[in-house]
Design an enzyme around this catalytic site. Structure first.
Site, mmCIF file in Angstrom:
data_model
loop_
_atom_site.group_PDB
_atom_site.id
_atom_site.type_symbol
_atom_site.label_atom_id
_atom_site.label_comp_id
_atom_site.label_asym_id
_atom_site.label_seq_id
_atom_site.Cartn_x
_atom_site.Cartn_y
_atom_site.Cartn_z
ATOM 1 N N GLY A 44 -34.101 -34.484 77.362
ATOM 2 C CA GLY A 44 -32.687 -34.155 77.128
ATOM 3 C C GLY A 44 -32.526 -33.254 75.916
ATOM 4 O O GLY A 44 -31.584 -33.402 75.140
ATOM 5 N N VAL A 52 -35.718 -36.790 84.536
ATOM 6 C CA VAL A 52 -36.254 -38.083 84.083
ATOM 7 C C VAL A 52 -36.071 -39.188 85.119
ATOM 8 O O VAL A 52 -36.739 -40.216 85.049
ATOM 9 C CB VAL A 52 -35.630 -38.529 82.729
ATOM 10 N N SER A 78 -27.184 -46.725 72.229
ATOM 11 C CA SER A 78 -25.883 -46.335 71.672
ATOM 12 C C SER A 78 -25.262 -47.532 70.956
ATOM 13 O O SER A 78 -25.375 -48.668 71.429
ATOM 14 C CB SER A 78 -24.945 -45.869 72.785
ATOM 15 N N TYR A 86 -22.076 -46.815 81.633
ATOM 16 C CA TYR A 86 -22.770 -46.180 80.504
ATOM 17 C C TYR A 86 -23.216 -47.248 79.491
ATOM 18 O O TYR A 86 -24.372 -47.287 79.064
ATOM 19 C CB TYR A 86 -21.860 -45.158 79.823
#
Ligand code: NAD
Length: 255
Positions: free
Chosen positions: A10, A58, A149, A162
């Site tokens: 990324g 990925v 995160s 997410y």
């Protein structure tokens, strides 16, 4: 990081690009991997001759295997893998009961399965290298760094896929750390708070000020704020640190 070989996924922009530049400044050779090849090439050009741009999905096992093989062919080893690729700002935020199975699967496939597949592909080579060495104790430690995160710590409405994917990354980090420790490979995660990248600037209005008042440190986070923690987790300074998640958010949440 002198002579270390680092794979960053990324890395076409944002945090991944900052990692590539940070590791290269510290002397590493950097494989800049992304689904977006043009962006990866741009990052590689910024890094210079010690960079290799690769188109990698990925979420696709064959693609991750090819990534690891190409890096071994070019530089003969892999010391560090940074699992940074994710579906993030392009996610349409909505209540969990309106998320479609296709949307859920896409986020999980890239953010969670992607980190697993890349580590699977790379760890094989890291383990082989360590098994082949007769002086294992002198072998430098292999390093896997997963980007989670800080939103996992509090939960966040309207993007449960997410948040769940990034929570999964923390569980994966701990489990893989237990399996890879015997090979002198550490696995850790970084949980960044809201960070000003192109992606997050597009995500919300007034991004520059978002959450600043909740932090102990009264300013926004930039990609460069996260790079130091990645360098620490990739360096010998953290050789006895594994299975951990470091929240880098200027003190917005204490655990
Ligand atoms: N920016 C923030 O506020 C923030 C906060 C916490 C965590 N993060 C995490 O940090 C990482 C980087 O975030 P960013 O802000 O730079 O976002 P970004 O969208 O710029 O970076 C994600 C990169 O992943 C790539 N990508 C997407 N799907 C891929 C696939 N299947 N295979 C390979 N590459 C793929 C994208 O092309 C993009 O370059 C992400 O894991 C994100 O979840 C970001």
């Amino acid at each position: 990081m002198k002579e270390k070989v680092v794979i960053i996924t990324g890395a076409a922009g944002g945090l991944g690009r900052a990692f590539a530049l940070g590791f290269a400044s510290a002397g590493a050779k950097v494989a800049v991997c992304d689904l977006n090849l043009a962006g990866a090439e741009e990052t590689a050009a910024m890094v210079g001759e010690d960079a290799l741009a690769l188109k990698v999905d990925v979420a696709d096992e064959a693609s991750t295997e090819q990534m690891a093989r190409t890096v071994i062919e070019k530089w003969g080893r892999i010391d560090v893998l940074v699992n940074n690729a994710a579906i993030y700002a392009t996610i349409q935020r909505k209540p969990f009961y309106e998320i479609t199975v296709a949307e859920w699967d896409l986020v999980m496939n890239v953010n969670l399965k992607g980190a697993w597949l890349c580590t699977k592909a790379v760890a094989k080579h890291m383990i082989q290298e360590r098994r082949a060495s007769t002086a294992n104790s002198e072998m430098s430690t292999g390093k896997i760094i997963n980007i989670s995160s800080a939103t996992v710590m509090s939960g966040s409405p309207m993007w449960s896929h997410y948040v769940a994917s990034k929570g999964g990354v923390i569980g994966l980090t701990r489990s893989m750390a237990k399996e890879l420790g015997e090979f002198n490979i550490t696995v850790n995660a970084i949980a960044p708070g809201f960070t000003l990248t192109d992606a997050s600037l597009n995500l919300i209005e007034n991004a520059q000020k978002y959450g600043v008042e909740r932090g102990a440190i009264k300013r926004s986070s930039t990609a460069e704020d996260i790079v130091g923690t990645a360098l620490y987790l990739a360096s010998s300074a953290s050789d006895f640190v594994t299975g951990q998640t470091i929240v880098v958010d200027g003190g917005k949440q204490f655990l």
